[in-house]
Scaffold this motif. Structure first.
Motif, PDB file in Angstrom:
ATOM      1  N   PRO A  15       6.716  -0.291  -7.162  1.00 52.64           N
ATOM      2  CA  PRO A  15       7.678   0.862  -6.796  1.00 52.64           C
ATOM      3  C   PRO A  15       6.825   1.942  -6.428  1.00 52.64           C
ATOM      4  O   PRO A  15       7.202   2.797  -5.571  1.00 52.64           O
ATOM      5  CB  PRO A  15       8.648   0.905  -7.895  1.00 52.64           C
ATOM      6  CG  PRO A  15       8.099   0.796  -9.111  1.00 52.64           C
ATOM      7  CD  PRO A  15       7.021  -0.215  -8.831  1.00 52.64           C
ATOM      8  N   SER A  16       5.661   2.271  -7.093  1.00 54.94           N
ATOM      9  CA  SER A  16       4.992   3.211  -6.761  1.00 54.94           C
ATOM     10  C   SER A  16       3.313   3.137  -7.088  1.00 54.94           C
ATOM     11  O   SER A  16       3.004   2.346  -7.816  1.00 54.94           O
ATOM     12  CB  SER A  16       5.361   4.628  -7.708  1.00 54.94           C
ATOM     13  OG  SER A  16       5.245   4.324  -9.126  1.00 54.94           O
ATOM     14  N   PRO A  17       2.759   4.214  -6.559  1.00 57.33           N
ATOM     15  CA  PRO A  17       1.175   3.670  -6.996  1.00 57.33           C
ATOM     16  C   PRO A  17       0.754   3.963  -8.618  1.00 57.33           C
ATOM     17  O   PRO A  17       1.455   4.781  -9.153  1.00 57.33           O
ATOM     18  CB  PRO A  17       0.404   5.079  -6.456  1.00 57.33           C
ATOM     19  CG  PRO A  17       1.449   5.604  -5.450  1.00 57.33           C
ATOM     20  CD  PRO A  17       2.731   5.562  -6.064  1.00 57.33           C
ATOM     21  N   GLU A  18      -0.177   3.153  -9.068  1.00 54.55           N
ATOM     22  CA  GLU A  18      -0.512   3.154 -10.458  1.00 54.55           C
ATOM     23  C   GLU A  18      -0.927   4.150 -10.867  1.00 54.55           C
ATOM     24  O   GLU A  18      -0.904   4.991 -12.138  1.00 54.55           O
ATOM     25  CB  GLU A  18      -1.245   1.798 -10.783  1.00 54.55           C
ATOM     26  CG  GLU A  18      -1.749   1.821 -12.175  1.00 54.55           C
ATOM     27  CD  GLU A  18      -2.985   0.582 -12.312  1.00 54.55           C
ATOM     28  OE1 GLU A  18      -3.005   0.074 -13.443  1.00 54.55           O
ATOM     29  OE2 GLU A  18      -3.124  -0.059 -11.372  1.00 54.55           O
ATOM     30  N   ILE A  19      -1.992   5.207 -10.316  1.00 52.37           N
ATOM     31  CA  ILE A  19      -2.618   6.460 -10.263  1.00 52.37           C
ATOM     32  C   ILE A  19      -2.331   7.105  -9.350  1.00 52.37           C
ATOM     33  O   ILE A  19      -2.366   7.057  -8.179  1.00 52.37           O
ATOM     34  CB  ILE A  19      -4.103   6.221 -10.571  1.00 52.37           C
ATOM     35  CG1 ILE A  19      -4.579   5.208 -11.473  1.00 52.37           C
ATOM     36  CG2 ILE A  19      -4.794   7.443 -10.816  1.00 52.37           C
ATOM     37  CD1 ILE A  19      -6.171   4.801 -11.353  1.00 52.37           C
TER      38      ILE A  19
ATOM     39  N   LYS B 200       5.386   3.539   1.405  1.00 57.72           N
ATOM     40  CA  LYS B 200       5.197   2.485   1.142  1.00 57.72           C
ATOM     41  C   LYS B 200       5.404   1.435   2.221  1.00 57.72           C
ATOM     42  O   LYS B 200       6.093   1.309   2.955  1.00 57.72           O
ATOM     43  CB  LYS B 200       6.038   1.671  -0.007  1.00 57.72           C
ATOM     44  CG  LYS B 200       5.742   0.641  -0.361  1.00 57.72           C
ATOM     45  CD  LYS B 200       6.797  -0.063  -1.531  1.00 57.72           C
ATOM     46  CE  LYS B 200       6.775  -1.286  -2.092  1.00 57.72           C
ATOM     47  NZ  LYS B 200       7.576  -1.783  -3.124  1.00 57.72           N
ATOM     48  N   LEU B 201       4.101   0.561   2.345  1.00 59.30           N
ATOM     49  CA  LEU B 201       4.027  -0.470   3.487  1.00 59.30           C
ATOM     50  C   LEU B 201       3.870  -1.698   2.520  1.00 59.30           C
ATOM     51  O   LEU B 201       3.082  -1.769   1.666  1.00 59.30           O
ATOM     52  CB  LEU B 201       2.860  -0.280   4.139  1.00 59.30           C
ATOM     53  CG  LEU B 201       2.953   0.732   5.183  1.00 59.30           C
ATOM     54  CD1 LEU B 201       1.864   0.985   6.199  1.00 59.30           C
ATOM     55  CD2 LEU B 201       4.177   0.587   6.211  1.00 59.30           C
ATOM     56  N   ASP B 202       4.760  -2.746   3.071  1.00 58.23           N
ATOM     57  CA  ASP B 202       4.628  -4.017   2.095  1.00 58.23           C
ATOM     58  C   ASP B 202       4.830  -5.258   3.162  1.00 58.23           C
ATOM     59  O   ASP B 202       5.568  -5.234   4.118  1.00 58.23           O
ATOM     60  CB  ASP B 202       6.056  -4.111   1.688  1.00 58.23           C
ATOM     61  CG  ASP B 202       6.001  -5.204   0.408  1.00 58.23           C
ATOM     62  OD1 ASP B 202       5.101  -5.830   0.112  1.00 58.23           O
ATOM     63  OD2 ASP B 202       7.206  -5.585  -0.188  1.00 58.23           O
TER      64      ASP B 202
ATOM     65  N   ALA C 252       0.865  -1.200  -0.122  1.00 61.98           N
ATOM     66  CA  ALA C 252      -0.088  -0.032   0.024  1.00 61.98           C
ATOM     67  C   ALA C 252       0.896   1.257  -0.071  1.00 61.98           C
ATOM     68  O   ALA C 252       2.061   1.111   0.412  1.00 61.98           O
ATOM     69  CB  ALA C 252      -1.094  -0.024   1.283  1.00 61.98           C
ATOM     70  N   PHE C 253       0.485   2.390  -0.564  1.00 59.72           N
ATOM     71  CA  PHE C 253       0.755   3.658  -0.527  1.00 59.72           C
ATOM     72  C   PHE C 253       0.183   4.804  -0.003  1.00 59.72           C
ATOM     73  O   PHE C 253      -1.025   4.711  -0.339  1.00 59.72           O
ATOM     74  CB  PHE C 253       1.262   3.893  -2.098  1.00 59.72           C
ATOM     75  CG  PHE C 253       2.189   3.152  -2.804  1.00 59.72           C
ATOM     76  CD1 PHE C 253       3.555   3.211  -2.866  1.00 59.72           C
ATOM     77  CD2 PHE C 253       1.683   1.995  -3.659  1.00 59.72           C
ATOM     78  CE1 PHE C 253       4.362   2.147  -3.483  1.00 59.72           C
ATOM     79  CE2 PHE C 253       2.404   1.104  -4.307  1.00 59.72           C
ATOM     80  CZ  PHE C 253       3.756   1.193  -4.227  1.00 59.72           C
ATOM     81  N   PHE C 254       0.859   5.435   0.881  1.00 61.00           N
ATOM     82  CA  PHE C 254       0.158   6.407   1.775  1.00 61.00           C
ATOM     83  C   PHE C 254       0.966   7.864   1.385  1.00 61.00           C
ATOM     84  O   PHE C 254       1.928   7.886   1.181  1.00 61.00           O
ATOM     85  CB  PHE C 254       0.244   6.113   3.065  1.00 61.00           C
ATOM     86  CG  PHE C 254      -0.535   5.048   3.589  1.00 61.00           C
ATOM     87  CD1 PHE C 254      -1.730   4.834   4.122  1.00 61.00           C
ATOM     88  CD2 PHE C 254      -0.045   3.700   3.380  1.00 61.00           C
ATOM     89  CE1 PHE C 254      -2.504   3.946   4.458  1.00 61.00           C
ATOM     90  CE2 PHE C 254      -0.446   2.615   4.047  1.00 61.00           C
ATOM     91  CZ  PHE C 254      -1.831   2.459   4.326  1.00 61.00           C
TER      92      PHE C 254
END
Length: 101
Positions: A95-99, A60-62, A25-27
């Motif tokens: 590596p980063s959000p799609e949108i 990023k949380l993985d 997830a990306f915040f």
């Protein structure tokens, strides 16, 4: 998938849970909010990837192999607010959000 949730101030709040699964997830906002991954249950659990959001950069949380039990992505905010984040399941290498959001 971009999600928005109402988060109340106070202690750590779970935004996503994983049982024997992978996810990322990306915040980005709100600035000053803290995010982390919590593995396990109760006092037997442990935290990883603790980060503070700055409102500009994506964090990023993985969740990986540690979720063979139970894992949660959590956030802590200083005031109640809506939090928007981008989450992917199934071990997607991203590596980063799609949108951008």
């Amino acid at each position: 998938m971009i999600k928005t949730k109402q988060i109340t101030k106070g202690d750590w709040r779970t935004v996503e849970s994983f049982w024997n699964a992978n996810g990322v997830a990306f915040f980005k906002a709100p600035a000053g909010a803290q995010i982390k991954v919590r593995y396990g249950y109760g006092w037997l659990g442990f935290d990883r990837q603790k980060q503070t959001l700055n409102g500009f950069d994506y964090k990023k949380l993985d969740v990986g192999l540690g979720s063979l039990g139970y894992a949660r992505m959590q956030i802590k905010v200083s005031q109640s607010t809506d939090v928007t984040y981008d989450v992917y399941g199934g071990g997607v290498a991203r590596p980063s959000p799609e949108i951008p959001f």
